[in-house]
Design an enzyme around this catalytic site. Sequence first.
Site, PDB file in Angstrom:
ATOM      1  N   ASP A   1       0.827  -1.205   0.000  1.00  0.00           N
ATOM      2  CA  ASP A   1       0.000   0.000   0.000  1.00  0.00           C
ATOM      3  C   ASP A   1       0.864   1.259   0.000  1.00  0.00           C
ATOM      4  O   ASP A   1       2.091   1.184   0.138  1.00  0.00           O
ATOM      5  CB  ASP A   1      -0.964   0.001   1.209  1.00  0.00           C
ATOM      6  CG  ASP A   1      -0.273  -0.396   2.517  1.00  0.00           C
ATOM      7  OD1 ASP A   1       0.977  -0.355   2.573  1.00  0.00           O
ATOM      8  OD2 ASP A   1      -0.971  -0.739   3.479  1.00  0.00           O
ATOM      9  N   ASN A   3      -7.391  -2.649  14.473  1.00  0.00           N
ATOM     10  CA  ASN A   3      -8.791  -2.896  14.111  1.00  0.00           C
ATOM     11  C   ASN A   3      -8.932  -4.063  13.135  1.00  0.00           C
ATOM     12  O   ASN A   3      -9.968  -4.248  12.516  1.00  0.00           O
ATOM     13  CB  ASN A   3      -9.440  -1.628  13.530  1.00  0.00           C
ATOM     14  CG  ASN A   3      -8.791  -1.206  12.204  1.00  0.00           C
ATOM     15  OD1 ASN A   3      -7.833  -1.829  11.751  1.00  0.00           O
ATOM     16  ND2 ASN A   3      -9.313  -0.159  11.593  1.00  0.00           N
ATOM     17  N   HIS A  39      -7.189  -4.517  10.325  1.00  0.00           N
ATOM     18  CA  HIS A  39      -6.948  -4.275   8.888  1.00  0.00           C
ATOM     19  C   HIS A  39      -5.674  -4.978   8.433  1.00  0.00           C
ATOM     20  O   HIS A  39      -4.746  -5.198   9.211  1.00  0.00           O
ATOM     21  CB  HIS A  39      -6.964  -2.784   8.536  1.00  0.00           C
ATOM     22  CG  HIS A  39      -5.810  -1.966   9.002  1.00  0.00           C
ATOM     23  ND1 HIS A  39      -5.952  -0.690   9.499  1.00  0.00           N
ATOM     24  CD2 HIS A  39      -4.477  -2.205   9.033  1.00  0.00           C
ATOM     25  CE1 HIS A  39      -4.769  -0.193   9.799  1.00  0.00           C
ATOM     26  NE2 HIS A  39      -3.860  -1.101   9.538  1.00  0.00           N
ATOM     27  N   GLU A  65      -9.643  -1.561   5.536  1.00  0.00           N
ATOM     28  CA  GLU A  65     -10.284  -1.253   6.813  1.00  0.00           C
ATOM     29  C   GLU A  65     -11.543  -2.107   6.986  1.00  0.00           C
ATOM     30  O   GLU A  65     -12.019  -2.723   6.031  1.00  0.00           O
ATOM     31  CB  GLU A  65     -10.643   0.237   6.847  1.00  0.00           C
ATOM     32  CG  GLU A  65      -9.457   1.188   6.703  1.00  0.00           C
ATOM     33  CD  GLU A  65      -8.588   1.286   7.968  1.00  0.00           C
ATOM     34  OE1 GLU A  65      -8.593   0.351   8.799  1.00  0.00           O
ATOM     35  OE2 GLU A  65      -7.879   2.297   8.114  1.00  0.00           O
TER      36      GLU A  65
HETATM   37  C1  GLP Z   1      -0.483   0.301   8.570  1.00  0.00           C
HETATM   38  C2  GLP Z   1      -0.079  -0.514   7.350  1.00  0.00           C
HETATM   39  C3  GLP Z   1      -0.357  -1.978   7.583  1.00  0.00           C
HETATM   40  C4  GLP Z   1       0.208  -2.391   8.921  1.00  0.00           C
HETATM   41  C5  GLP Z   1      -0.507  -1.655  10.015  1.00  0.00           C
HETATM   42  C6  GLP Z   1       0.000  -1.988  11.400  1.00  0.00           C
HETATM   43  O1  GLP Z   1      -1.797   0.663   8.558  1.00  0.00           O
HETATM   44  N1  GLP Z   1      -0.727  -0.083   6.158  1.00  0.00           N
HETATM   45  O2  GLP Z   1       0.227  -2.727   6.514  1.00  0.00           O
HETATM   46  O3  GLP Z   1       0.083  -3.780   9.100  1.00  0.00           O
HETATM   47  O4  GLP Z   1      -0.301  -0.280   9.809  1.00  0.00           O
HETATM   48  O5  GLP Z   1       1.055  -1.132  11.730  1.00  0.00           O
HETATM   49  P1  GLP Z   1       2.160  -1.451  12.781  1.00  0.00           P
HETATM   50  O6  GLP Z   1       2.896  -2.631  12.271  1.00  0.00           O
HETATM   51  O7  GLP Z   1       3.019  -0.220  12.819  1.00  0.00           O
HETATM   52  O8  GLP Z   1       1.465  -1.710  14.059  1.00  0.00           O
END
Ligand code: GLP
Length: 263
Positions: free
Chosen positions: A67, A136, A138, A143
Amino acid sequence: MKIVVLPRPSDVAAFAARRIASDLRTTPTGTLGLATGSSPVGVYRELALMVQAGELDVSRMRGFALDEYVGIPREHPQSYARVIERDVVVPLGMEPGLVAVPDGRAADLAAAAAHYESALREAGGIDVQILGIGANGHIGFNEPGSAVTSRTRAVELAESTLAANARFFADESEVPRRALTQGIATILDARAIVLVAQGEGKAEAIRQLVDGAVSTQWPATALRSHPDTLVVIDDAAASALDHGTRSRLASEDGRRPGEPGEP
Ligand code: GLP
């Protein structure tokens, strides 16, 4: 879906990296799916150590990021293009020309999304997809409410995601509100998926992933239909799983909870 619970975040990184490396050695010109966020940082560090030690060579592999934010310049230190370059391409010695990130700056986001899907197809799909998970539930930026049939597209970020991402930006007004993300169906096309999660903040999302009903309200639950998904989590991320589930996971795995083993 196979689930492995280990004591510390460093164990999660080492275990997931060993599994990913053993897959990559069988496909030296294959394709790696790259997640951003803090969860996979330790995994990339472990993979970089293997590359430095001459145990792994990813210089001929393709990479596709999951992404990208919409509306921040490529040069911004928090653009996923920059994060992938800094955390993955340089330390792992990947060839920059072989690594793609969705174009969140495109004037026509639908066209950029379609282009990304066709580039993925032309590359023959993803061999190993590295994933984190949002609090959440995702995956990528899919989302709650994202359809299981969704493909790469522009999305609005949930309020809780904006709040979580605020830590990366100097000012709240700078936090991007939209992103271009691979869809759930795009992610499920990967031949193998390795999801990592650490910390109590992910415990409810992990409980839903492992034991909740499959539902678009917890997008990661779509992974339950995937034939080769490995979920590697630390004790804190496993803390909302009930005792019965933890014992079942440990006995399926032939290890006591928390005991490291082979991927
Ligand atoms: C972002 C990314 C996701 C990731 C998520 C969790 O939203 N787009 O790919 O898995 O955050 O982030 P973190 O690993 O910093 O907790």
